[in-house]
Design a protein around this motif. Structure first.
Motif, short mmCIF file in Angstrom:
data_model
loop_
_atom_site.label_atom_id
_atom_site.label_comp_id
_atom_site.label_asym_id
_atom_site.label_seq_id
_atom_site.Cartn_x
_atom_site.Cartn_y
_atom_site.Cartn_z
N PHE A 154 37.19 27.53 27.18
CA PHE A 154 37.78 27.23 25.82
C PHE A 154 38.53 26.09 26.15
O PHE A 154 38.94 25.47 24.93
CB PHE A 154 38.77 28.41 25.70
N THR A 194 40.02 23.61 23.10
CA THR A 194 41.52 23.48 22.99
C THR A 194 42.04 22.11 23.46
O THR A 194 43.20 21.71 22.70
CB THR A 194 42.18 24.50 23.97
N ASN A 195 41.09 21.33 23.94
CA ASN A 195 41.74 19.77 24.27
C ASN A 195 41.14 19.04 23.13
O ASN A 195 41.59 17.72 23.31
CB ASN A 195 40.89 19.41 25.75
N ILE A 236 37.52 29.98 18.14
CA ILE A 236 38.87 29.64 17.99
C ILE A 236 38.81 29.47 16.47
O ILE A 236 39.99 29.65 15.68
CB ILE A 236 39.13 27.92 18.59
N GLU A 270 32.68 29.32 22.01
CA GLU A 270 34.29 28.87 22.10
C GLU A 270 34.78 28.36 20.77
O GLU A 270 35.88 28.80 20.49
CB GLU A 270 34.23 28.28 23.26
N THR A 271 34.06 27.59 20.19
CA THR A 271 34.49 26.72 19.01
C THR A 271 34.61 27.66 17.86
O THR A 271 35.82 27.82 17.28
CB THR A 271 33.28 25.90 18.68
N LEU A 282 41.78 20.03 19.64
CA LEU A 282 42.01 20.55 18.63
C LEU A 282 42.51 19.68 17.52
O LEU A 282 42.74 19.87 16.14
CB LEU A 282 43.47 21.42 18.64
#
Length: 222
Positions: free
Chosen positions: A7, A11-12, A194, A190-191, A14
């Motif tokens: 993830f 998250t890096n 989110i 993961e994308t 965003l």
């Protein structure tokens, strides 16, 4: 299953997702403004005694309620320029498509609420000498709007979720940015997880408000 979740790759990055969320919220706000305003006007037209006014309004509502939102969006983006020689920005087209869709659903909510406006209130308006427009503005609109709030909020959050469909016509909303990020990072699971959480974080509080308003109305009417 040997898949290794990462993830951090999402998250890096965003920034693009947050920019997309801003676009999504702008689409939603503009569409809701259209839907709240035009929906009430359309509800009045549907309840007109003259069929020349009532029938086109009913046809508009049934068209947007009975066809998929994705078809409406594609039609606005590709057919309107070809048929009417009108070329607008992708954001404007997205607002129009979503706004007209919401207008149709809100019109039905308003219509049901208008039919439940107590006759005594209208009679009081007539006794006070209010003309038809004044009765609409000062009696029907406030009463119908208050009664429709739970449904209007529900319709608004549905449009927020359906706004993801404009990604197919290259509006750079949250879904569009998510698809781009998933392609660049090779992390679709993961994308989109989110992205789903972002949609949930915005939608869930509104659904709780709707539930509270419904319970409060039931208590007041019981």
């Amino acid at each position: 299953m040997n898949y290794s979740f990462d993830f951090a790759s999402v998250t890096n990055n965003l920034g693009p997702l947050l920019k997309g969320l801003v676009v999504t919220l702008q689409l939603t706000a503009a569409a809701n403004l259209m839907g709240l305003t035009l929906g009430f006007i359309l509800a009045l037209l549907i309840m007109s005694r003259w069929s020349v006014i009532r029938l086109p309004a009913m046809l508009f509502v049934e068209f947007f309620r009975c066809t998929p939102a994705i078809v409406q969006i594609v039609w606005f983006f590709y057919c309107v320029p070809m048929l009417f020689n009108v070329f607008l920005g992708s954001m404007t087209m997205g607002i129009l498509a979503l706004g007209f869709n919401l207008t149709a659903f809100n019109a039905e909510a308003y219509r049901a609420a208008i039919q439940n406006v107590p006759r005594e209130q209208l009679d009081a308006g007539i006794a006070l000498g209010l003309n038809p427009l004044q009765r609409i503005l000062y009696i029907i609109l406030p009463t119908a709007f208050r009664a429709s709030i739970p449904v209007l909020l529900t319709n608004g959050i549905v449009i927020f979720q359906q706004s993801a469909l404009v990604a197919i016509v290259a509006v750079q909303d949250l879904m569009y940015q998510g698809k781009t990020l998933a392609t660049e990072t090779y992390r679709p699971i993961e994308t989109f997880t989110i992205i789903a959480l972002i949609y949930f974080a915005v939608s869930f509080p509104v659904t709780q408000i709707v539930g509270y308003l419904e319970r409060r109305r039931q208590l007041l009417t019981s």
